[in-house]
Design an enzyme around this catalytic site. Structure first.
Site, PDB file in Angstrom:
ATOM      1  N   GLY A 150       4.809  21.347  11.643  1.00  0.00           N
ATOM      2  CA  GLY A 150       6.023  20.667  11.917  1.00  0.00           C
ATOM      3  C   GLY A 150       7.137  20.911  10.904  1.00  0.00           C
ATOM      4  O   GLY A 150       6.973  22.002  10.187  1.00  0.00           O
ATOM      5  N   PRO A 151       8.112  20.449  11.102  1.00  0.00           N
ATOM      6  CA  PRO A 151       9.395  20.813  10.683  1.00  0.00           C
ATOM      7  C   PRO A 151       9.405  20.326   9.105  1.00  0.00           C
ATOM      8  O   PRO A 151       9.024  19.515   8.692  1.00  0.00           O
ATOM      9  CB  PRO A 151      10.522  19.812  11.412  1.00  0.00           C
ATOM     10  CG  PRO A 151       9.935  18.687  11.851  1.00  0.00           C
ATOM     11  CD  PRO A 151       8.481  19.174  12.192  1.00  0.00           C
ATOM     12  N   PHE A 174      13.609  16.151   7.080  1.00  0.00           N
ATOM     13  CA  PHE A 174      13.078  14.601   6.984  1.00  0.00           C
ATOM     14  C   PHE A 174      13.069  13.892   8.373  1.00  0.00           C
ATOM     15  O   PHE A 174      14.214  13.866   8.958  1.00  0.00           O
ATOM     16  CB  PHE A 174      13.946  13.937   6.045  1.00  0.00           C
ATOM     17  CG  PHE A 174      13.602  12.538   5.685  1.00  0.00           C
ATOM     18  CD1 PHE A 174      12.427  12.153   5.299  1.00  0.00           C
ATOM     19  CD2 PHE A 174      14.924  11.555   5.808  1.00  0.00           C
ATOM     20  CE1 PHE A 174      12.211  10.740   5.222  1.00  0.00           C
ATOM     21  CE2 PHE A 174      14.611  10.352   5.430  1.00  0.00           C
ATOM     22  CZ  PHE A 174      13.415   9.811   5.261  1.00  0.00           C
ATOM     23  N   GLY A 227       8.707   9.375   9.161  1.00  0.00           N
ATOM     24  CA  GLY A 227       8.210   9.992   7.925  1.00  0.00           C
ATOM     25  C   GLY A 227       7.407  11.043   8.108  1.00  0.00           C
ATOM     26  O   GLY A 227       7.802  11.884   8.887  1.00  0.00           O
ATOM     27  N   HIS A 260       0.510  -1.075   0.061  1.00  0.00           N
ATOM     28  CA  HIS A 260      -0.027  -0.042  -0.019  1.00  0.00           C
ATOM     29  C   HIS A 260       0.872   1.361   0.051  1.00  0.00           C
ATOM     30  O   HIS A 260       1.919   1.249   0.816  1.00  0.00           O
ATOM     31  CB  HIS A 260      -0.917  -0.152   1.151  1.00  0.00           C
ATOM     32  CG  HIS A 260      -2.191   1.037   1.114  1.00  0.00           C
ATOM     33  ND1 HIS A 260      -1.898   2.234   1.141  1.00  0.00           N
ATOM     34  CD2 HIS A 260      -3.327   0.670   1.012  1.00  0.00           C
ATOM     35  CE1 HIS A 260      -3.111   2.882   1.140  1.00  0.00           C
ATOM     36  NE2 HIS A 260      -4.092   1.843   0.935  1.00  0.00           N
TER      37      HIS A 260
END
Length: 605
Positions: free
Chosen positions: A161-162, A165, A170, A82
């Site tokens: 959020g930042p 990565f 994730g 998926h």
């Protein structure tokens, strides 16, 4: 804060039950949160958790689940069939009751900001919570998946959020949407290309237009592209000299905003030269791809139905069967992932029963069985409606769930309830049931083909009436409980006596309202029998007559309960108005009963 919100987080772990159990424990550690379903998929390595909670705590419960998933799931080691981009891949909030879509959007934004700041996970908002039109579609949000996050974050900041990565967790897509049904249609092949062929034909996004296909498999043709001065329509042979001409044709001939459709596919309507032409899919509010599930030994069309009211599952299922037949493929069944609203199964049952000339006026368990069998919901996995269906009607009263002998025994005991009101409701329910039975039996007779629609409608109304009257068996006893409780109140002081008198009047008012409603429902049951008296075959006259007698008896018995309770209520205006309403209803009942008796007697002579 009252109300209920459903939350359906999808976690990127479908093989380790301990991990999922730990996440579920974290969710339910927030008071008021209840996990309804956990659906694990080994091949997809993904689990869909469904929980509900009041709107003031649902965000806290979701945060707890996401935080635990971030601890336990490492995306660097994840693989599955998926599409996914994070340990918590998607986190949608769905209004269930007493909550608006705007409320869910606010919850999504607040929760997303918190996850982004406290857990360091990049967040994009989608569907109704999207902060930019291009990200309304989840497929656009998830484009590139986990592996593409480094490049994506380098090109711009997420919604929350930042802009860095997070290799372990994730990113997460957080949304607000209507009820989404995750649903797979099973094929008698393991070929993923064949599954994609069908999914692309049906889904809203559609597929590339092709030409020169050598057989029924459209994907084997050559892809058609836009060119300078040539803008072909994806749905017919028209070609415009520019996009404006094509868009005007599309709006007039096929409907819809073509520019918006191409933007939703990630394409600029003003820069289409050299790009593939898209053919529209058959359904709106349907997202889908094809895949193979080795554990089932078959390929599936994997769909998300985002609005089952505009895109009913049974219509998609029938279309899938039709498209499969064109290609020599057979649909063998389907699979619900997570939960499904009762209305979906009810719609499907009515559709298939009517199509086979059967009456849809059946009890809820029979409707559920018809839908489950027609959609093949047990083809590759078990489907238990008790745990998979949200809002499936059921009778939960203590009295109605007793066997007949136990109920009769309970009536005979030395307690005032259950009494005449409960018995009246049961008599009315039996009357409605007999009228419904005759309608259902008649609907399948060839001699009654011309009356099928009328008979099916009568059966559906009768079934609903029966259910309401059955509920009245317990409602009447529960209503009188208030009178009994008031009688037991202290009466030593003037204040206590005044409180007791007020409570008694309130109790008797409630105890009056329930049997009055029963009279009205018995009147409607008599109406069902009256309609059947005009359509019945002679051999069913005794059933129709018996049903009318029972419904009439129920109405008269419930009327006695109204009258005796009115004697205890000092409000003369209330008593006068209620008595007038009762007499009017009983007059209608008498007339209906007399008409049925005349018809039945004429048949029996």
């Amino acid at each position: 804060m009252s109300g209920l919100v459903e939350c359906v987080p999808n976690f990127s772990e479908g093989r380790d039950r301990k991990v999922i159990d730990a996440i579920a424990v974290a969710i339910t550690s927030v008071e008021g949160a209840e996990v309804l379903d956990i659906d694990m998929g080994g091949e997809t390595n993904r689990t869909v958790v469904t929980f509900v909670a009041p709107p003031d705590v649902v965000g806290d419960a979701a945060f707890a689940g996401v935080a635990r998933a971030a601890e336990l799931i490492d995306m660097r080691a994840h693989a599955g069939a998926h599409p996914r981009m994070g340990s918590t891949d998607v986190l949608p909030f769905v209004p269930v009751s007493g909550v608006s879509m705007d409320d869910c959007v606010a919850i999504a934004h607040t929760t997303g900001e918190r996850i982004g700041s406290e857990l360091g996970i990049p967040i994009w908002f989608y569907e109704e919570a999207a902060r930019s039109p291009e990200f309304r579609n989840l497929a656009r949000v998830r484009a590139g998946e986990y592996e593409g996050l480094v490049e994506r974050l380098g090109g711009g900041a997420p919604d929350a959020g930042p802009a860095e990565f997070n290799a372990r967790s994730g990113a997460t897509a957080i949304g607000a949407r209507e009820f989404l049904i995750a649903w797979n249609i099973n094929l008698n092949t393991r070929d993923r290309a064949y599954a994609n062929e069908l999914a692309y034909e049906l889904r809203e996004r559609g597929r590339w237009k092709r030409s020169g296909s050598p057989d029924a498999f459209y994907y084997k043709g050559d892809i058609v592209h836009f060119a300078d001065g040539e803008f072909p329509c994806g749905n017919c042979d028209f070609a415009g000299v520019d996009f404006d001409a094509l868009a005007a044709h599309h709006a007039e001939r096929h409907g819809g905003d073509l520019a918006a459709e191409y933007r939703a596919r990630g394409l600029d309507p003003r820069a289409l030269v050299g790009k593939p032409v898209y053919k529209d899919g058959r359904f709106t509010n349907l997202k889908g791809i094809g895949w193979e599930i080795p554990e089932y030994g078959c390929a599936q069309l994997s769909f998300n139905v985002t609005n089952f009211r505009t895109t009913p599952l049974h219509e998609v299922f029938d279309a899938a069967c039709e498209e499969a037949r064109k290609r020599g493929i057979r649909v063998t069944g389907s699979e619900i992932v997570g939960l499904v609203p009762w209305e979906v199964l009810r719609q499907a049952a009515v559709h298939y029963l009517r199509r086979m000339g059967k009456s849809p006026g059946l009890p809820v368990p029979d409707l559920a069985a018809a839908a489950i069998q027609s959609l093949g919901l047990r083809d590759v996995a078990d489907f238990n409606p008790a745990s998979k269906v949200l809002g499936m009607p059921k009778q939960e009263g203590e009295l109605v769930n007793r066997v007949t002998y136990d109920f009769v025994d309970e009536v005979s005991r030395d307690s005032p309830a259950p009494g005449g009101g409960s018995v009246a409701a049961l008599a009315g329910a039996l009357g409605a049931a007999l009228g419904t039975m005759v309608a259902n039996l008649s609907a399948t007779k060839g001699t009654q083909a011309v009356n099928y629609d009328a008979l099916a409608g009568i059966a559906e109304r009768g079934q609903a009436l029966k259910d309401r009257l059955v509920a009245g068996v317990d409602d009447d006893t529960s209503a009188f409980d208030g009178v009994i409780a008031a009688m037991r109140m202290p009466k030593d002081s003037d204040e206590q006596r005044a409180t007791r008198v007020a409570a008694l009047e309130a109790g008797y008012r409630a105890a009056t309202a329930v049997p009055l409603a029963t009279v009205g429902q018995c009147r409607d049951a008599l109406s069902v029998c009256g309609e059947m008296a005009l359509l019945m075959d002679a051999g069913m006259a005794s059933d129709v007559g018996s049903g009318a007698l029972l419904a009439h008896a129920g109405a008269r018995a419930a009327g006695y309960n109204v009258r005796i309770n009115l004697k205890e209520i000092p409000d003369e205006t209330f008593c006068t108005e209620t008595s007038a309403a009762l007499e009017a209803l009983l007059g209608e009942c008498d007339a209906l009963a007399a008409a049925v008796e005349t018809a039945v007697e004429a048949t029996l002579r």
